[in-house]
Design a protein around this motif. Structure first.
Motif, PDB file in Angstrom:
ATOM      1  N   THR A 182       0.910  -1.235  -0.053  1.00 58.25           N
ATOM      2  CA  THR A 182      -0.018   0.193  -0.010  1.00 58.25           C
ATOM      3  C   THR A 182       1.037   1.220   0.276  1.00 58.25           C
ATOM      4  N   TYR A 183       0.615   2.097  -0.603  1.00 61.99           N
ATOM      5  CA  TYR A 183       1.254   3.512  -0.899  1.00 61.99           C
ATOM      6  C   TYR A 183       0.321   4.577  -0.728  1.00 61.99           C
ATOM      7  N   SER A 184       0.753   5.704  -0.193  1.00 60.46           N
ATOM      8  CA  SER A 184      -0.044   6.797   0.122  1.00 60.46           C
ATOM      9  C   SER A 184       0.752   8.164  -0.325  1.00 60.46           C
ATOM     10  N   THR A 185      -0.295   8.949  -0.704  1.00 58.41           N
ATOM     11  CA  THR A 185       0.181  10.453  -0.912  1.00 58.41           C
ATOM     12  C   THR A 185      -0.488  11.142  -0.185  1.00 58.41           C
ATOM     13  N   ILE A 232       9.694  16.475  -8.085  1.00 59.32           N
ATOM     14  CA  ILE A 232      10.619  16.647  -6.792  1.00 59.32           C
ATOM     15  C   ILE A 232      10.047  16.956  -5.580  1.00 59.32           C
ATOM     16  N   GLY A 233       9.059  17.939  -5.494  1.00 60.30           N
ATOM     17  CA  GLY A 233       8.368  18.507  -4.586  1.00 60.30           C
ATOM     18  C   GLY A 233       7.443  17.313  -3.953  1.00 60.30           C
ATOM     19  N   LEU A 234       6.638  16.702  -5.173  1.00 58.23           N
ATOM     20  CA  LEU A 234       5.710  15.461  -4.735  1.00 58.23           C
ATOM     21  C   LEU A 234       6.616  14.399  -3.964  1.00 58.23           C
ATOM     22  N   ALA A 235       7.888  14.175  -4.354  1.00 61.85           N
ATOM     23  CA  ALA A 235       8.473  12.986  -3.601  1.00 61.85           C
ATOM     24  C   ALA A 235       9.161  13.468  -2.216  1.00 61.85           C
TER      25      ALA A 235
END
Length: 737
Positions: free
Chosen positions: A175-178, A646-649
């Motif tokens: 499971t991944y989250s943002t 880059i900001g997202l990561a």
């Protein structure tokens, strides 16, 4: 000979206006007698206004009016939606509080300072109700929306995923989250509303969709849309939050109607964290199965994202999973969780920026489990046709993107084991991911006029949100008209011009550009028809099909000596100008093909072994996106998407206080975005791609593909550097310590 302009990296035609401060953004429109407005907002997240004290505000210096649910025009269209971009607005029609910082009053005053001071004097007492901003707590009540945004069904199923997973030799289930994120364009949202009588209004607005704003205002106030004019000549960034009409636009119009004067309303930076949308929080469960050779046997991608209690927005994070890789068994679902928050909205590459993080991270995990190179795994599952629709691609250069990106990056020198590369105390990691974005075309209109002096004026009611639309449309028009660039003027940003779609979904170049091209060709044909029918023309009596054009003149093919200048043709007609309008539809050929842009992203990171600091030190992106209309603005757009990736990561995360539901990261000091020191040299490669089917200009749109895959490439590089798999963005140092 005509010098073709499309494809050249020419400077922006509006550059001088911008650097000299002469470009007129919405809040800078020169309107006589303008007064100012400020919004007062709630301090609770849910409930009702028990009492509202506005007398102090009304008595404050310069205050002209205070609007609230106690005193505001009733709007007949408050519950109507006019487009998929529409949102339910908060316009003082009742006493409900739906989220913290819900608008409760509008103060109109003679100056901005007086309006802001008056707003600070508004005092509310509330009857509060229990609220929730916790996605996990509300997850049991998740539900299936009617669709996954404008372009997708809620769920998809092909084959038998359970059987495919059972048959797999290697599986990955994670499971991944943002997190919630906010757009934060440089220019805040702003409107100036000017009424002409009771039922006619002009609004200068910062928007990605002037016609959507026009339709919304007309619906809200119950007036004909022909009586609403929206002007938006320049937009200082949008990224999706300016794609929908928001409450502030209607509040400016309400204030102007009440005081009988033009009203300017500029949303403050803190209010941009509540009043104009955001990227929603997602939880994404991904399961992959593969045989021993790396061939995918099954993919499952289940998405939960947040929406408001009173409206609905879906983050379509599983759409790319349906089409990116060849796999016989695929299942995707989208579910929504209602919270007491403002309604989310489109944010650069909605769905695909968050969805590619999950899918491409899972693919990297699968590559490690198989002991297989990540590029080799992707090539093993390369989709020769669209697996979701079965249609052939209109064009696809993804193999070449992998090859050229890997070559430029030096991927062959990568040692595959985690923690195997270092530079002193810095661990080095290399990661990659696939990028993709749909190539959309919408109906759009344009008008082209040839004047008696031989120059051209081309108009379309589009928007330039900083991407270079003025420039590429001028290039397209110049080529279609066979005129030098300096003889063409392109205008946009006014609902008096022909209608075009919202500037979102990377569709403006394809949609408006195609209309501009066809309008240019149409007026050229009209000139040719006039010339061959005119005894005074050197082209008299020749068939139209035998006429060509260059440098502002028509000539007989094979005999450039027989020429007739555009201006001469217009003058002999006795008219001031000759025009042609085109209402262009989606290209018919498109319907037989699947249309996507593709790319390959490569990231190098360095991670401080002791402190957990992550630095992106190199980045290469290779893209196949049809015809590149302007090499210079294209590179800028693709680099800009990568910077946001880059900001997202590593950086972006909106925090809300669990006790109040209030955003605590409410300015650019607390809400972190990449700055110069965070951004390395970014190398962008564009693969030559001829696509005769996608649209009339052959372009696929590049405003959003640059962010897709970037977050995953960086996360995969962090794993390679550290051996720590971070599945929850952003990747902060505490996650690595």
């Amino acid at each position: 000979m005509t010098q073709w302009m499309v494809g050249k990296g020419i400077d922006r035609v509006d550059a001088r206006l911008k650097v000299t401060g002469k470009a007129d953004y919405a809040a800078e429109a020169q309107v006589p007698g303008v007064v100012h407005a400020a919004i007062a907002t709630s301090t609770v997240a849910r409930g009702r206004i028990a009492s509202l004290e506005t007398k102090e505000a009304e008595r404050a210096p310069g205050v002209l009016a205070v609007l609230s649910h106690l005193r505001a025009p009733k709007l007949p269209g408050i519950r109507e939606k006019t487009t998929p971009q529409d949102r339910y607005l908060q316009l003082f029609q009742d006493d409900r509080i739906l989220y913290n910082e819900h608008p409760i009053a509008l103060v109109v005053a003679d100056t901005l300072e007086h309006a802001q001071y008056g707003a600070s004097l508004v005092v509310a007492r509330y009857e509060t109700e229990p609220f929730s901003i916790d996605m996990n707590a509300e997850a049991p009540r998740a539900y299936a929306p009617p669709n996954a945004g404008p372009h997708g069904t809620t769920d998809s199923h092909r084959g038998d995923v359970n059987a495919g997973l059972a048959a797999a030799k290697v599986t990955v289930r994670q499971t991944y989250s943002t997190p919630t994120e906010h757009h934060n364009p440089m220019e805040p949202h702003a409107s100036i509303a000017v009424w002409q009588g009771e039922d006619r209004v002009t609004i200068y607005d910062t928007t990605q969709g002037i016609f959507g704003v026009r339709n919304k205002v007309a619906t809200l106030f119950g007036i004909p849309k022909e009586n609403v004019r929206i002007v938006s000549h320049y937009v200082g960034g949008g990224f999706g939050c300016k794609g929908s009409p928001w409450s502030y636009v209607a509040l400016a119009a309400m204030g102007a109607k009440v005081v009988g004067r033009p009203v300017k309303l500029v949303v403050t930076r803190p209010q941009m964290f509540t009043l104009v949308g955001h990227r929603p929080h997602t939880l994404q469960a991904v399961a992959l199965g593969a045989d021993g050779e790396g061939k995918l046997t099954a993919i499952s991608h289940d998405v939960r994202s947040t929406t408001s209690r009173f409206d609905e927005f879906v983050e379509p994070s599983a759409l790319q999973t349906r089409m990116l890789y060849a796999c016989p068994n695929v299942s995707t679902t989208h579910r929504l969780v209602r919270l007491d928050i403002p309604t989310p909205t489109f944010t650069r590459a909605p769905g695909l920026s968050t969805g590619t993080f999950a899918l491409e991270s899972a693919m990297d995990e699968l590559a490690y489990a198989l002991k297989m190179d990540p590029i080799a795994l992707r090539l093993k599952n390369y989709a020769e046709t669209d697996p979701d629709t079965g249609k052939p691609w209109s064009s696809k250069s993804l193999r070449e993107c992998y090859r050229r990106g890997a070559e430029k990056f030096g991927w062959s020198r990568r040692t595959p084991d985690p923690r195997s590369m270092r530079d002193g105390r810095w661990r080095i990691g290399w990661g990659m991911a696939t990028a993709t974005y749909p190539a959309t075309q919408r109906p759009a209109s344009a008008v082209a006029r040839i004047r008696a002096d031989g120059s051209a004026l081309v108009q379309a009611g589009s928007q330039d949100i900083g991407t270079g639309t003025y420039t590429i449309m001028t290039q397209i028009a110049a080529d279609a008209l066979a005129l030098p660039l300096a003889r063409v003027r392109f205008e946009l940003g006014d609902t008096l011009f022909p209608e075009t779609p919202v500037s979102g979904g990377s569709q403006t170049a394809a949609s408006v550009g195609s209309a501009v091209k066809m309008a240019g060709l149409a007026v050229r044909t009209k000139l040719a028809e006039m010339a061959v029918a005119d005894p005074q023309s050197p082209l008299y009596g020749r068939p139209v099909a035998a006429i060509d054009a260059e440098e502002g003149s028509l000539f007989v093919k094979g005999n450039r000596a027989r020429k007739d200048g555009f201006g001469d043709i217009v003058k002999r007609s006795g008219k001031l100008e000759i025009e042609a309008r085109v209402d262009n539809q989606e290209k018919e050929d498109r319907k037989r093909y699947a249309t996507h842009a593709f790319g390959a992203q490569f990231a190098e990171v360095k991670v401080d072994e002791d402190l957990g600091l992550v630095r992106v030190t190199r980045f290469v992106g290779a893209f196949g996106a049809g015809k590149i209309l302007n090499a210079k603005t294209a590179e800028s757009q693709l680099q800009g998407g990568i910077v946001w990736g880059i900001g997202l990561a590593l950086h972006e995360h909106t925090w809300r206080d669990d006790r109040s539901g209030r955003v605590t990261t409410r300015d650019l000091a607390d809400y972190h975005v990449p700055v110069n020191a965070d951004v390395p040299h970014i190398e962008v490669i564009t693969v030559d791609e001829v696509d005769p089917y996608v649209n009339e200009v052959g372009a696929k749109g590049i405003g959003e593909i640059g962010i897709t895959g970037t977050g995953a490439a960086i996360a995969n590089a962090v794993y390679h550097a550290t051996g720590r798999r971070i599945r929850d963005l952003p990747i902060t140092l505490d996650a690595l310590l």
